[in-house]
Design a protein around this motif. Structure first.
Motif, PDB file in Angstrom:
ATOM      1  N   LEU A   1       0.728  -1.284   0.140  1.00  0.00           N
ATOM      2  CA  LEU A   1      -0.083   0.279   0.181  1.00  0.00           C
ATOM      3  C   LEU A   1       0.576   1.155   0.168  1.00  0.00           C
ATOM      4  CD1 LEU A   1      -2.339  -1.378   3.053  1.00  0.00           C
ATOM      5  CD2 LEU A   1      -3.499  -1.191   0.321  1.00  0.00           C
ATOM      6  N   PRO A   2       1.074   1.905  -0.808  1.00  0.00           N
ATOM      7  CA  PRO A   2       1.528   3.623  -0.825  1.00  0.00           C
ATOM      8  C   PRO A   2       1.249   4.341   0.151  1.00  0.00           C
ATOM      9  CG  PRO A   2       0.950   2.620  -3.101  1.00  0.00           C
ATOM     10  CD  PRO A   2      -0.080   2.012  -2.495  1.00  0.00           C
ATOM     11  N   GLN A   3       2.698   4.788   1.016  1.00  0.00           N
ATOM     12  CA  GLN A   3       1.927   5.798   1.746  1.00  0.00           C
ATOM     13  C   GLN A   3       2.201   7.596   1.393  1.00  0.00           C
ATOM     14  OE1 GLN A   3       0.869   4.635   5.072  1.00  0.00           O
ATOM     15  NE2 GLN A   3       0.754   2.281   3.318  1.00  0.00           N
ATOM     16  N   ARG A   4       2.963   7.482   0.876  1.00  0.00           N
ATOM     17  CA  ARG A   4       3.411   8.239  -0.358  1.00  0.00           C
ATOM     18  C   ARG A   4       3.577   8.537  -1.099  1.00  0.00           C
ATOM     19  NH1 ARG A   4       6.890   7.780   3.947  1.00  0.00           N
ATOM     20  NH2 ARG A   4       5.639   8.777   5.031  1.00  0.00           N
ATOM     21  N   PRO A   5       3.976   9.459  -2.448  1.00  0.00           N
ATOM     22  CA  PRO A   5       4.731   8.709  -3.701  1.00  0.00           C
ATOM     23  C   PRO A   5       5.911   8.865  -3.637  1.00  0.00           C
ATOM     24  CG  PRO A   5       3.321  11.289  -3.972  1.00  0.00           C
ATOM     25  CD  PRO A   5       3.041  10.815  -2.492  1.00  0.00           C
ATOM     26  N   GLY A   6       6.486   7.630  -4.461  1.00  0.00           N
ATOM     27  CA  GLY A   6       7.662   6.621  -4.043  1.00  0.00           C
ATOM     28  C   GLY A   6       8.793   6.324  -5.013  1.00  0.00           C
ATOM     29  N   THR A   7       9.343   5.443  -4.914  1.00  0.00           N
ATOM     30  CA  THR A   7       9.910   4.442  -6.186  1.00  0.00           C
ATOM     31  C   THR A   7      10.214   3.760  -5.150  1.00  0.00           C
ATOM     32  OG1 THR A   7      11.041   6.532  -7.469  1.00  0.00           O
ATOM     33  CG2 THR A   7      11.307   3.703  -7.766  1.00  0.00           C
ATOM     34  N   THR A   8      10.098   2.103  -5.543  1.00  0.00           N
ATOM     35  CA  THR A   8       9.559   0.887  -5.002  1.00  0.00           C
ATOM     36  C   THR A   8      10.859   0.170  -5.917  1.00  0.00           C
ATOM     37  OG1 THR A   8       7.944   0.580  -3.839  1.00  0.00           O
ATOM     38  CG2 THR A   8       8.563  -1.793  -4.520  1.00  0.00           C
ATOM     39  N   GLU A   9      11.641  -0.105  -5.176  1.00  0.00           N
ATOM     40  CA  GLU A   9      12.416  -1.001  -6.639  1.00  0.00           C
ATOM     41  C   GLU A   9      12.679  -2.801  -6.423  1.00  0.00           C
ATOM     42  OE1 GLU A   9      16.662   0.590  -5.034  1.00  0.00           O
ATOM     43  OE2 GLU A   9      15.994   2.227  -5.322  1.00  0.00           O
ATOM     44  N   LEU A  10      13.225  -2.757  -7.594  1.00  0.00           N
ATOM     45  CA  LEU A  10      12.875  -4.821  -7.797  1.00  0.00           C
ATOM     46  C   LEU A  10      14.812  -4.630  -7.884  1.00  0.00           C
ATOM     47  CD1 LEU A  10       9.752  -5.446  -9.215  1.00  0.00           C
ATOM     48  CD2 LEU A  10      10.060  -5.439  -6.730  1.00  0.00           C
ATOM     49  N   SER A  11      14.705  -5.793  -7.227  1.00  0.00           N
ATOM     50  CA  SER A  11      16.476  -6.357  -7.765  1.00  0.00           C
ATOM     51  C   SER A  11      16.082  -8.300  -8.273  1.00  0.00           C
ATOM     52  CB  SER A  11      17.071  -6.475  -6.405  1.00  0.00           C
ATOM     53  OG  SER A  11      18.677  -6.962  -7.383  1.00  0.00           O
ATOM     54  N   LEU A  12      16.734  -8.536  -9.503  1.00  0.00           N
ATOM     55  CA  LEU A  12      16.364  -9.412 -10.320  1.00  0.00           C
ATOM     56  C   LEU A  12      17.640 -10.527 -11.005  1.00  0.00           C
ATOM     57  CD1 LEU A  12      12.379  -8.835 -12.663  1.00  0.00           C
ATOM     58  CD2 LEU A  12      12.789  -9.012  -9.520  1.00  0.00           C
ATOM     59  N   PRO A  13      17.459 -11.891 -10.517  1.00  0.00           N
ATOM     60  CA  PRO A  13      18.972 -12.309 -10.705  1.00  0.00           C
ATOM     61  C   PRO A  13      19.339 -12.887 -12.644  1.00  0.00           C
ATOM     62  CG  PRO A  13      17.672 -13.532  -9.488  1.00  0.00           C
ATOM     63  CD  PRO A  13      17.538 -12.336  -9.053  1.00  0.00           C
ATOM     64  N   PRO A  14      20.719 -12.347 -12.567  1.00  0.00           N
ATOM     65  CA  PRO A  14      20.055 -12.742 -14.151  1.00  0.00           C
ATOM     66  C   PRO A  14      20.014 -14.800 -13.776  1.00  0.00           C
ATOM     67  CG  PRO A  14      22.128 -12.587 -13.663  1.00  0.00           C
ATOM     68  CD  PRO A  14      21.697 -12.186 -11.988  1.00  0.00           C
ATOM     69  N   ALA A  15      18.740 -14.835 -15.080  1.00  0.00           N
ATOM     70  CA  ALA A  15      17.471 -16.069 -15.313  1.00  0.00           C
ATOM     71  C   ALA A  15      18.017 -16.575 -17.341  1.00  0.00           C
ATOM     72  CB  ALA A  15      16.533 -15.633 -14.909  1.00  0.00           C
ATOM     73  N   PRO A  16      18.264 -17.607 -17.319  1.00  0.00           N
ATOM     74  CA  PRO A  16      18.138 -18.367 -18.650  1.00  0.00           C
ATOM     75  C   PRO A  16      16.823 -17.856 -19.488  1.00  0.00           C
ATOM     76  CG  PRO A  16      18.787 -19.944 -17.182  1.00  0.00           C
ATOM     77  CD  PRO A  16      18.187 -18.408 -16.063  1.00  0.00           C
ATOM     78  N   ARG A  17      15.941 -17.742 -18.536  1.00  0.00           N
ATOM     79  CA  ARG A  17      14.983 -16.548 -19.624  1.00  0.00           C
ATOM     80  C   ARG A  17      14.371 -15.279 -19.485  1.00  0.00           C
ATOM     81  NH1 ARG A  17      10.389 -21.286 -18.254  1.00  0.00           N
ATOM     82  NH2 ARG A  17       9.168 -19.667 -19.423  1.00  0.00           N
ATOM     83  N   GLY A  18      15.058 -14.720 -18.467  1.00  0.00           N
ATOM     84  CA  GLY A  18      15.120 -13.272 -18.472  1.00  0.00           C
ATOM     85  C   GLY A  18      14.071 -13.178 -17.157  1.00  0.00           C
ATOM     86  N   TRP A  19      13.806 -12.133 -17.036  1.00  0.00           N
ATOM     87  CA  TRP A  19      12.096 -11.945 -16.096  1.00  0.00           C
ATOM     88  C   TRP A  19      11.387 -11.231 -17.287  1.00  0.00           C
ATOM     89  CZ3 TRP A  19      12.493 -15.054 -12.025  1.00  0.00           C
ATOM     90  CH2 TRP A  19      13.484 -15.490 -11.477  1.00  0.00           C
ATOM     91  N   HIS A  20       9.865 -11.224 -16.725  1.00  0.00           N
ATOM     92  CA  HIS A  20       8.631 -10.455 -17.115  1.00  0.00           C
ATOM     93  C   HIS A  20       7.949  -9.952 -15.648  1.00  0.00           C
ATOM     94  CE1 HIS A  20       5.357  -8.656 -19.569  1.00  0.00           C
ATOM     95  NE2 HIS A  20       4.634  -9.089 -18.659  1.00  0.00           N
ATOM     96  N   ILE A  21       8.296  -8.593 -15.940  1.00  0.00           N
ATOM     97  CA  ILE A  21       7.389  -7.266 -14.750  1.00  0.00           C
ATOM     98  C   ILE A  21       5.926  -6.761 -15.248  1.00  0.00           C
ATOM     99  CG2 ILE A  21       7.564  -5.946 -13.072  1.00  0.00           C
ATOM    100  CD1 ILE A  21      10.912  -6.912 -15.252  1.00  0.00           C
ATOM    101  N   ALA A  22       5.040  -7.016 -14.664  1.00  0.00           N
ATOM    102  CA  ALA A  22       3.365  -6.779 -14.284  1.00  0.00           C
ATOM    103  C   ALA A  22       3.059  -5.997 -13.643  1.00  0.00           C
ATOM    104  CB  ALA A  22       2.854  -8.161 -14.949  1.00  0.00           C
ATOM    105  N   VAL A  23       3.157  -4.618 -13.413  1.00  0.00           N
ATOM    106  CA  VAL A  23       2.534  -4.036 -12.572  1.00  0.00           C
ATOM    107  C   VAL A  23       1.266  -3.905 -12.632  1.00  0.00           C
ATOM    108  CG1 VAL A  23       2.607  -1.820 -10.581  1.00  0.00           C
ATOM    109  CG2 VAL A  23       4.703  -3.086 -12.082  1.00  0.00           C
ATOM    110  N   THR A  24       0.151  -4.320 -11.168  1.00  0.00           N
ATOM    111  CA  THR A  24      -1.535  -2.820 -10.935  1.00  0.00           C
ATOM    112  C   THR A  24      -1.401  -1.871  -9.847  1.00  0.00           C
ATOM    113  OG1 THR A  24      -2.116  -5.068 -10.278  1.00  0.00           O
ATOM    114  CG2 THR A  24      -2.189  -5.132 -12.676  1.00  0.00           C
ATOM    115  N   GLY A  25      -2.727  -1.318  -9.886  1.00  0.00           N
ATOM    116  CA  GLY A  25      -2.702  -0.798  -8.862  1.00  0.00           C
ATOM    117  C   GLY A  25      -1.779   1.139  -9.693  1.00  0.00           C
TER     118      GLY A  25
END
Length: 473
Positions: free
Chosen positions: A409-433
């Motif tokens: 739940l966002p409390q104020r405007p801000g930036t969330t950071e994700l760290s994704l390690p190297p993976a053979p197929r890479g990664w797909h990111i989906a964001v809602t809200g």
């Protein structure tokens, strides 16, 4: 604490601790994240630390820290880790009473510069093993600050942890805690160290002493001795050191450890450390596994450890970061299960951890000489959120399905950071809200940093789902 290639616990200690563990009552329900405060940054974002210990125990004096290179931090960052626990030694910093080594301080700063270049935050660990160099090849408290009352000391080359129970070593700890001049010397050392490093951008905090021990009294068993030493000697020491550090640095976190006995499901006797930025920093080692045995899920060691170790942070309202963990023989049949269950447990109640240790070779090293993860160590490199701009309501990772989920739940405007390690197929990111992310896909074999920008909107949550990318066509 650990030395690659060494067995950790004396067999007598293993027997005693195993007896304690096997007579422990069934573990109560595990702690929920809400029970324990989370680590936060200056913007109020919830932090998660993932990293490893970085050390050089082989060199001292003019050669101190020479085993550590920029490669350590480049490789840490490349695999998605954001934290290092850097071992430093009082005997190198102050080899003669009142004489502080400018060369050693400059070398620490050079290591921190490398960490900052690769965006790795560092906990400065005042490390000791078996007190210090007065007892053979060990490191930590200088010889000039070691008082033994003429009591005997016998090395145990096959079971070096047993040396903590030698009368001379136990006397040395007692004097460190009780002698007024040694108390002042320890506080002065910390003022020098923290005063020098307070403004370095890589520094996250200070681990005040590694795995403190003490003197057992006649008829006292290990759990009773540990609780007494923690309550009556270690807690006052932490308050003295905290006061000394705050004279020169009021910004960084202070990491406080119990004795190693906590590793067998024994709640700590530590009292209140009077500082607003305290982190409880226990270690996560099992005596049987450190003696070479495989992980035994039926023994419920992880459950018992979690039940015991979460009492102090719930009562004192402080976050938890496990400062060391990881077995020596990580290729035994049940070790894959151990890593998955340990990581799941640590995610329930900690703000992070530092594995032991980030080096290239055998023993406890995370990587082999070619820089590849050793067996099961690769399980530690997984998606996580180093910083969340809001209140986390759910977070999970399914290693078999390669799916990471985060809801907050966002409390104020801000930036969330994700760290994704190297993976053979890479990664797909989906964001809602009420949030957006410019990065939606991480290519195969690349480490990804994803920034999710959000703001509160009618109490709506932000949901982030990370899945394995598509197979290459």
């Amino acid at each position: 604490m650990r030395k690659p290639g060494d067995r950790l616990i004396a067999l007598t200690a293993v027997t005693a601790l195993t007896a304690i563990l096997t007579t422990t009552a069934p573990a109560p329900a595990v702690a929920r994240q809400a029970d324990i405060p989370k680590l936060t940054d200056e913007r109020g974002r919830v932090l998660t630390l993932r990293g490893w210990n970085v050390e050089d125990k082989n060199h001292r004096g003019a050669s101190a820290l020479s085993d550590i290179t920029e490669r350590h931090f480049r490789d840490l960052a490349a695999r998605g880790f954001n934290t290092a626990r850097l071992l430093v030694f009082w005997d190198d910093l102050e080899p003669r009473r009142g004489h502080y080594s400018e060369r050693y301080l400059a070398k620490i700063e050079r290591v921190l510069d490398w960490a900052h270049t690769h965006r790795v935050r560092v906990v400065i660990d005042a490390h000791q093993d078996v007190f210090g160099p007065a007892f053979g090849s060990h490191r930590g408290i200088p010889e000039w600050a070691t008082r033994t009352d003429g009591l005997p000391y016998r090395p145990h080359p096959d079971d070096w942890f047993a040396e903590y129970f030698e009368p001379a070593v136990q006397a040395a700890f007692e004097h460190l805690y009780e002698d007024a001049d040694l108390r002042r010397a320890q506080a002065r050392m910390w003022r020098v160290l923290a005063g020098r490093l307070a403004h370095h951008p890589a520094v996250l905090g200070y681990d005040l002493i590694n795995e403190p021990m003490g003197r057992l009294r006649p008829g006292e068993d290990l759990p009773a001795a540990a609780r007494r030493i923690e309550a009556e000697q270690i807690t006052p020491m932490y308050n003295r050191i905290a006061a000394a550090i705050r004279q020169v640095d009021r910004r960084h976190w202070l990491f406080v450890e119990p004795t190693p006995i906590v590793g067998e499901g024994v709640p700590t006797g530590l009292g209140r450390v009077a500082d607003p930025k305290v982190v409880y920093a226990p270690h996560f080692y099992n005596a049987a596994m450190e003696a070479g045995r495989d992980y035994d899920p039926a023994a419920q060691w992880i459950e018992n450890y979690e039940a015991a170790v979460t009492r102090y942070p719930r009562e004192r309202r402080v976050p938890v970061v496990v400062g060391e963990w990881g077995p020596l023989n990580n290729s035994l049949p049940n070790m894959g299960r151990f890593y998955d269950e340990a990581l799941a447990s640590l995610a329930r109640y900690t703000s992070g951890w530092a594995g032991y240790t980030w080096c290239y070779g055998g023993g406890y090293c995370a990587l082999d000489s070619e820089g590849r993860f050793r067996t099961n160590k690769e399980r530690t490199a997984r998606p996580y959120a180093p910083a969340v701009a809001g209140t986390v309501t759910a977070e999970s990772y399914e290693p078999a399905a390669l799916v990471y989920r985060l809801t907050y739940l966002p409390q104020r405007p801000g930036t969330t950071e994700l760290s994704l390690p190297p993976a053979p197929r890479g990664w797909h990111i989906a964001v809602t809200g009420p949030a957006t992310a410019r990065t939606r896909d991480i290519p195969p074999g690349e480490r990804g940093t994803v920034r999710v920008h959000g703001a509160p909107r009618d109490g709506a949550p932000v949901s982030v789902v990370v899945t394995a990318g598509r197979e290459a066509e």
